[in-house]
Scaffold this motif. Structure first.
Motif, PDB file in Angstrom:
ATOM      1  N   ILE A   5       0.843  -1.199   0.000  1.00 19.19           N
ATOM      2  CA  ILE A   5       0.000   0.000   0.000  1.00 19.19           C
ATOM      3  C   ILE A   5       0.874   1.244   0.000  1.00 19.19           C
ATOM      4  CG2 ILE A   5      -1.673   1.334   1.338  1.00 19.19           C
ATOM      5  CD1 ILE A   5      -2.814  -1.374   2.286  1.00 19.19           C
ATOM      6  N   ILE A   9       0.852   4.192  -2.816  1.00 18.53           N
ATOM      7  CA  ILE A   9       0.632   5.600  -2.499  1.00 18.53           C
ATOM      8  C   ILE A   9       1.846   6.431  -2.893  1.00 18.53           C
ATOM      9  CG2 ILE A   9       0.304   7.233  -0.594  1.00 18.53           C
ATOM     10  CD1 ILE A   9      -1.531   5.070   0.667  1.00 18.53           C
ATOM     11  N   ASP A  79      -7.213  -4.508  -6.709  1.00 17.76           N
ATOM     12  CA  ASP A  79      -7.198  -3.073  -6.422  1.00 17.76           C
ATOM     13  C   ASP A  79      -8.611  -2.501  -6.303  1.00 17.76           C
ATOM     14  OD1 ASP A  79      -7.516  -3.611  -9.147  1.00 17.76           O
ATOM     15  OD2 ASP A  79      -6.651  -1.687  -9.748  1.00 17.76           O
ATOM     16  N   VAL A  88      -6.895   0.874   2.417  1.00 12.11           N
ATOM     17  CA  VAL A  88      -6.406   2.163   1.932  1.00 12.11           C
ATOM     18  C   VAL A  88      -7.037   3.295   2.734  1.00 12.11           C
ATOM     19  CG1 VAL A  88      -6.416   3.761  -0.027  1.00 12.11           C
ATOM     20  CG2 VAL A  88      -5.861   1.353  -0.383  1.00 12.11           C
ATOM     21  N   TYR A  92      -4.975   5.861   5.037  1.00 14.47           N
ATOM     22  CA  TYR A  92      -5.137   7.301   4.796  1.00 14.47           C
ATOM     23  C   TYR A  92      -5.471   8.030   6.106  1.00 14.47           C
ATOM     24  CZ  TYR A  92      -7.549  11.594   3.462  1.00 14.47           C
ATOM     25  OH  TYR A  92      -7.969  12.903   3.383  1.00 14.47           O
TER      26      TYR A  92
END
Length: 132
Positions: A5, A9, A79, A88, A92
């Motif tokens: 991940i 990113i 994904d 994700v 975040y």
């Protein structure tokens, strides 16, 4: 999984920045590993303590393997998997919280009073039934 991940990113962030063309170290399908990306990742790795051609080669092979796995995961639709999207979102939120707390700590002052001020300016509703 966090490494994957983080790599996604990082690749997204680096891809969004307008820069002059960079030297390509390797290309794996649609993924490009630039010299700057390689050097930064290598420097921040356990290998990065030494400038050793053997270690650099092994590290690059590892980066290539990661890109191959990413391509396979994308080809299989992972994904778009709800589990991935939840990870994700969680990454975040945790990253943004960490950054906000770091910035606030630099500014000084009480974190409790900061949160109290935030509560004054934001509507917070609690469903008491859900706590029973």
């Amino acid at each position: 999984m966090r490494l994957v991940i983080g790599t996604i990113i990082l690749a997204f962030i680096l891809g969004c920045q307008a820069k002059e063309p960079q030297k390509v170290v390797a290309q794996v399908g649609s993924y490009v590993i630039t010299q700057d990306e390689f050097e930064e990742a290598y420097k921040n790795s356990a290998y990065g303590r030494e400038h050793n051609p053997f270690y650099r080669s092994a590290f690059l092979k590892n980066m290539i393997n990661q890109k191959l796995i990413l391509l396979d995961a994308e080809n299989r639709g992972l994904d778009r998997d709800p589990r991935f999207l939840k990870m994700v979102e969680s990454f975040y939120q945790q990253s943004l919280l960490t950054l906000a707390l770091q910035e606030r700590t630099k500014e000084g002052g009480s974190l409790d009073s900061w949160v109290d001020d935030l509560k004054k300016n934001t509507s917070v509703e609690i469903n008491q039934e859900s706590l029973k």
